[in-house]
Design an enzyme around this catalytic site. Structure first.
Site, PDB file in Angstrom:
ATOM      1  N   ASP A 284       0.863  -1.174   0.000  1.00 40.75           N
ATOM      2  CA  ASP A 284       0.000   0.000   0.000  1.00 40.75           C
ATOM      3  C   ASP A 284       0.910   1.238   0.000  1.00 40.75           C
ATOM      4  O   ASP A 284       2.131   1.137   0.111  1.00 40.75           O
ATOM      5  CB  ASP A 284      -0.962  -0.027   1.197  1.00 40.75           C
TER       6      ASP A 284
HETATM    7  C1  BGC Z   1      -5.114   3.047   0.247  1.00 45.62           C
HETATM    8  C2  BGC Z   1      -5.287   1.976  -0.812  1.00 45.62           C
HETATM    9  C3  BGC Z   1      -5.173   2.562  -2.188  1.00 45.62           C
HETATM   10  C4  BGC Z   1      -3.844   3.274  -2.299  1.00 45.62           C
HETATM   11  C5  BGC Z   1      -3.586   3.858  -3.666  1.00 45.62           C
HETATM   12  C6  BGC Z   1      -3.919   3.920   0.010  1.00 45.62           C
HETATM   13  O1  BGC Z   1      -3.915   5.025   0.831  1.00 45.62           O
HETATM   14  O2  BGC Z   1      -5.023   2.435   1.512  1.00 45.62           O
HETATM   15  O3  BGC Z   1      -6.523   1.345  -0.638  1.00 45.62           O
HETATM   16  O4  BGC Z   1      -5.318   1.566  -3.150  1.00 45.62           O
HETATM   17  O5  BGC Z   1      -3.809   4.326  -1.346  1.00 45.62           O
HETATM   18  O6  BGC Z   1      -4.374   4.933  -3.914  1.00 45.62           O
END
Ligand code: BGC
Length: 760
Positions: A284
Site C-alpha cells: 500500500d
Molecule cells: C489506500 C489503498 C489505495 C492506495 C492507492 C492507500 O492510501 O489504503 O486502498 O489503493 O492508497 O491509492
C-alpha cells in the site's frame, strides 16, 4: 456414448494443458531473455510504482516521473488517466528507455470508474452476484477505455467495527458473503482473458486483516488468533485469489507483531506456499517507509525486510529504488530476491499483453464510446435501487404517491459531489446530479419538489471541513442553527410529505475517517425533530458509509430508507424506490448496533459460557450489559420490502448424512403482501457440539428470488460436509461428526430451525 464423452473431455483437457504449458514456456523464455539484458538498476526500477499526480490518495506525491521513466526506474504509474496522457508516458518508456519495457497503469477503480455504482458496502447489500459482477465489468470497460490496466480492487477486508471508516469500502462483516462477492469482482474485472483491451488486472486488498484495526481507528494494530484468522478473516482474500486475481496489496497494519508489508509468514508462507499465489505483490501507499514508524529500522533495513518477506513492488515510497542496490552490494539481499520481484512484475506486463502492444489501452475512440453509456447508467440506477435497505416503514408510509408536493430537506439534498461516495476518485463530481436534481429528472412534473438545507452537516465547522475533503463540498449556512431550521420548517408548510436527506457526508467514511460517535450529527437530529413536529409524514433518506447508531430515529421516524451512497444515479434511484417503481430489497451486510458501546458487534458471535436465556435482556452473572441489551438495532441480513414474505414448511431431505453425502433443506416462501417483490432467503448453520467453540450461526448460502404478490416458491439449499468444515487449533480444515442446526429466514435473527446429524 459416455465413454466417448469422457475420452473427448480428457483429450480436450490434455490439449488445453499442453497449450497453456506452451504459452508459459513462450512467456518464460521471453522474460528470461529480457532479464538477461537488464542491469540491476533496471530490475530494481521495475519494482517502483509511482503516482501520476492527478488524484491524491496519499500524503506523498512522486517527483521527477518523466526522467525516471527514461532511465528505466519506474515499473508502474497510478492515478494517471486519459488515453492521451497515458500514451505520452508509455511513449517515453518505449522510445526513450534503454530496454523499452512498457509501464503498467493503475488506479483505484473501486465502485465504478466514470459511471459510479453504490459504495461497496451498498453493493454488498444487494446480495446480487450477477449484478455485482456486472458493475465490475462496466468499471473495467470504462477504466481500460481511459488507458488503465490495473485496479486496486476488490477490497475484501472484513470489518465488524463500524467506527472504522473503511467499512464502507468492503462487503461488511460476513466471511461467506464477502468471499462470494470477492470472487464476482475479480471475474468481473479480469474476465476470461487479461490481455483483452477491456479487462483490468484485479488487486486484492488489503492483505491482511486491515479491517480488524483495534478500536476501529484506521491503520491501527491487529492482533488475532490464527484460528480466528483462518476461519473468519482470511477466506475472502483466498476466494479472490482462487478466482484468479493476479495481484495482492499488502495492508498498513501490524499483524501479531509483524506489519503486513514485512511479514514473511503472511506474504510467503501463507500466500505463496499454501495458497499457491503466483502473481504480483504490491505494498500500500508508502507502507515500506512506514515500517520505520512501526519501529523496524531505517529505510534501507525496512526495504530489505519487505523484499525478503515477499513484496514485489513498492508503492510511492521509493525505498526499493533508493536502497536495494546498496543492500545487494552489502549482501543484505540476494540477486534472487530482486530477480523474483522483477519477474513477477514482468509476468504481469506480459499477461496484460503490453509487450505485444504497449498502447493497446490508449484508444480515445473507445474512451468516447464506452464511457457513461446509457447501458452503464441504467445498470448504475438498478444497482443503486437494489442496494437501498428499508429499515422501517410504519403504517406503510412508503411508497409515496406520485402527486402533490414533496419537501426534500437536509444537508445531503443538494450536493451532487457527495452522491458517488468515498473512493470514487475518477467521478465527475461537477456533473453528478444531486438527490433533488436526480429526483426531478426521474419524476418530471408528476410531483412538485421543494427543497431546503435545513441544517448544516454538523455545527462544528472544522469537522465539516475535514468531512468534505476532495471536492465533496456541502453548502454551509453561517446563521444560527435555529434560524436555518425555522426557515426550512416555514418552507415545508406547502408540502404534503417531507423527505429528510440526512446522515454522513461521503468523506465521513472511507480512509482515515474513523469516528467514535455514530449518531447522526446533532445539527441534523434537531432538524429531524422539528420536521417531525410539523405532523406531516416524514421519510428519512439516510446517507451513510457505515452502520450508524439510529436508536432514536428508529423510535421516532415512521419510515427510514438507508441509501448508503448510491453513485452517479442516486437521485433517480431514490425516486424509483420512494415512489414505488422499485420495491426495495437490500439487506444489511453489517449489523447496526444500538450504540457505539456494543462495538464490535456481529451476528456470528460465540455463545460464551454464560449466554443469556432466550428472550432475556439482562441476567446477573450472564454475558450482557447493565444498560443496554445485547441485541443489535437491526441485525445482519435485515431489510424490509413494501410487501411481506412468509416462511413456512422448513424440511430436510435426510436427518442424518455421512461425510460422503449431502442433504437438501427446503423452505416455502410466500409473498403475502400487496406488491411484487424480491426476497433474499438466507441459510445459516450452527455446529452444536465440536472439539472447539463455534459461532452461534454462520451464513452458508442465500438465494435472491422474485415473487409476485400471492405467489409461493419452495427454495432449496444443498448442504454438504464441505459447508460444515472449519479450521481446528492445528489449522487443519476438518469436519467433525455431530449435530448441526439449519436456520433459514429473511435475516440472521428471524430464522426457523431444524436439526440433522453428520455421522462418520
Ligand atoms: C489506500 C489503498 C489505495 C492506495 C492507492 C492507500 O492510501 O489504503 O486502498 O489503493 O492508497 O491509492
Amino acid at each position: 456414448m459416455k465413454i466417448i464423452k469422457i475420452l473427448f473431455c480428457s483429450y480436450l483437457l490434455t490439449s488445453l494443458n499442453i497449450a497453456f504449458a506452451q504459452q508459459d514456456e513462450k512467456m518464460n523464455k521471453y522474460i528470461d531473455d529480457l532479464m538477461g539484458k537488464m542491469t540491476i538498476e533496471e530490475k530494481i526500477g521495475q519494482l517502483n510504482l509511482v503516482t501520476g499526480g492527478e488524484a491524491t490518495t496519499g500524503a506523498v506525491v512522486s517527483t521527477d516521473v518523466e526522467s525516471k521513466i527514461k532511465s528505466g526506474s519506474i515499473g508502474g504509474i497510478f492515478s494517471m488517466t486519459s488515453p492521451q496522457r497515458i500514451r505520452k508516458a508509455q511513449e517515453l518508456a518505449i522510445n526513450q528507455s534503454r530496454l523499452k519495457i512498457p509501464i503498467i497503469f493503475g488506479m483505484d477503480v473501486i465502485h465504478g470508474y466514470k459511471t459510479i455504482f453504490p459504495i461497496p458496502l451498498g453493493l454488498a447489500a444487494t446480495w446480487n452476484m450477477p449484478l455485482i459482477r456486472g458493475t465490475a465489468r462496466v468499471a473495467a470497460i470504462e477504466a481500460t477505455a481511459d488507458g488503465l490496466n490495473w485496479t486496486f480492487s476488490p477490497m475484501v477486508d472484513i470489518s465488524r467495527d463500524a467506527r472504522w471508516g473503511r467499512i464502507s469500502e468492503g462487503s461488511g462483516e460476513d466471511t461467506y458473503l464477502s468471499a462470494r462477492i470477492a470472487k464476482e469482482m475479480v471475474i468481473g474485472y479480469q474476465g476470461g482473458d487479461l490481455s483483452s483491451n477491456n479487462t483490468l488486472l484485479a488487486c486484492v486488498k488489503h492483505f491482511a486483516l486491515y479491517g480488524a484495526a483495534e478500536s476501529g481507528r484506521d491503520y491501527h494494530t491487529t492482533d488475532m488468533s490464527l484460528h480466528r484468522m483462518y476461519n473468519e478473516y482470511l477466506p475472502p482474500y483466498k476466494a479472490a485469489i482462487d478466482a484468479g486475481a493476479l495481484s495482492v496489496m499488502t495492508s498498513f497494519n501490524d499483524i501479531n507483531g509483524v506489519p503486513a508489508s514485512a511479514n514473511h509468514w503472511l506474504l510467503t508462507d501463507l500466500l505463496r506456499k499454501d495458497w499457491k499465489f503466483d502473481g504480483l505483490v504490491v505494498t500500500d501507499y508508502t507502507a515500506i517507509n512506514e515500517l520505520s514508524d512501526h519501529g523496524l529500522g531505517d529505510l534501507q533495513q525496512v526495504s530489505t525486510l519487505a523484499l525478503k518477506a515477499g513484496v514485489d513492488m513498492d508503492m510511492v515510497g521509493e525505498g526499493f529504488l533508493s536502497t536495494l542496490k546498496k543492500s545487494l552490494d552489502e549482501g543484505k539481499v540476494n540477486l534472487e530476491d530482486i530477480d523474483r520481484a522483477c519477474r513477477n512484475v514482468l509476468v504481469i506486463k506480459y499477461k496484460l499483453g503490453l509487450f505485444d502492444d504497449p498502447f493497446r489501452y490508449c484508444d480515445p475512440e473507445r474512451q468516447r464510446k464506452n464511457t457513461l453509456t446509457d447501458e452503464h447508467l441504467s445498470l448504475a440506477r438498478e444497482a443503486a435501487a437494489e442496494s437501498f435497505v428499508l429499515l422501517k416503514n410504519e403504517n406503510q408510509t412508503l411508497p409515496l404517491k406520485k402527486q402533490g408536493t414533496v419537501a426534500v430537506v437536509g444537508p445531503l439534498a443538494n450536493t451532487g459531489a457527495n452522491m458517488p461516495g468515498t473512493w470514487s476518485v475518477s467521478a465527475d463530481l461537477e456533473n453528478t446530479a444531486s438527490l433533488v436534481e436526480g429526483m426531478k429528472q426521474a419524476l418530471g412534473n408528476s410531483v412538485k419538489i421543494i427543497t431546503h438545507l435545513g441544517a448544516n452537516l454538523t455545527d462544528d465547522a472544522a469537522l465539516q471541513e475535514r468531512a468534505t475533503m476532495f471536492g465533496r463540498t456541502i453548502p454551509r449556512d453561517n446563521r444560527t442553527p435555529e434560524a436555518i431550521i425555522a426557515e426550512a420548517i416555514q418552507s415545508t408548510k406547502q408540502a404534503d410529505v417531507i423527505v429528510a436527506a440526512l446522515g454522513e457526508s461521503s468523506e465521513m467514511s472511507g480512509e482515515s475517517s474513523s469516528r467514535t460517535d455514530l449518531n447522526i450529527p446533532s445539527s441534523q437530529r434537531k432538524l429531524l425533530e422539528a420536521l417531525l413536529e410539523t405532523g406531516k409524514p416524514v421519510v428519512l433518506v439516510l446517507f451513510t458509509g457505515r452502520p450508524l447508531t439510529l436508536a432514536w430515529e428508529n423510535q421516532h421516524v415512521p419510515a427510514i430508507l438507508n441509501v448508503w451512497f448510491g453513485g452517479t444515479q442516486t437521485g433517480k434511484a431514490v425516486a424509483d424506490v420512494l415512489f414505488g417503481d422499485v420495491n426495495p430489497s437490500g439487506k444489511l451486510p453489517a449489523t447496526f448496533a444500538q450504540n457505539v458501546g456494543q462495538l464490535p458487534l456481529y451476528y456470528s458471535q460465540k455463545n460464551t459460557g454464560r449466554p443469556l436465556a432466550e428472550g432475556a435482556w439482562f441476567q446477573k452473572f450472564r454475558s450482557n450489559y447493565l444498560d443496554v441489551s445485547n441485541e443489535p438495532l437491526y441485525p445482519f441480513g435485515y431489510g424490509l420490502s413494501y410487501t411481506t414474505f412468509d416462511y413456512s414448511d422448513l424440511t430436510i431431505s435426510k436427518t442424518s448424512i455421512t461425510k460422503e453425502d449431502s442433504l437438501t433443506a427446503s423452505v416455502k416462501v410466500t409473498n403475502t403482501g400487496n406488491y411484487d417483490g424480491q426476497e433474499i432467503v438466507q441459510l445459516y448453520i450452527r455446529d452444536l457440539v465440536a472439539s472447539q467453540t463455534r459461532p452461534i450461526k454462520e451464513l452458508k448460502g442465500f438465494d435472491k428470488i422474485t415473487l409476485k404478490k400471492g405467489e409461493s416458491e419452495t427454495i432449496s439449499f444443498v448442504i454438504s460436509p464441505d459447508d460444515l468444515k472449519f479450521y481446528n487449533q492445528q489449522l487443519e480444515l476438518i469436519t467433525e461428526p455431530g449435530v448441526f442446526k439449519i436456520l433459514i429466514g429473511p435475516n440472521s435473527r428471524d430464522t426457523q430451525e431444524i436439526e440433522f446429524t453428520l455421522t462418520d
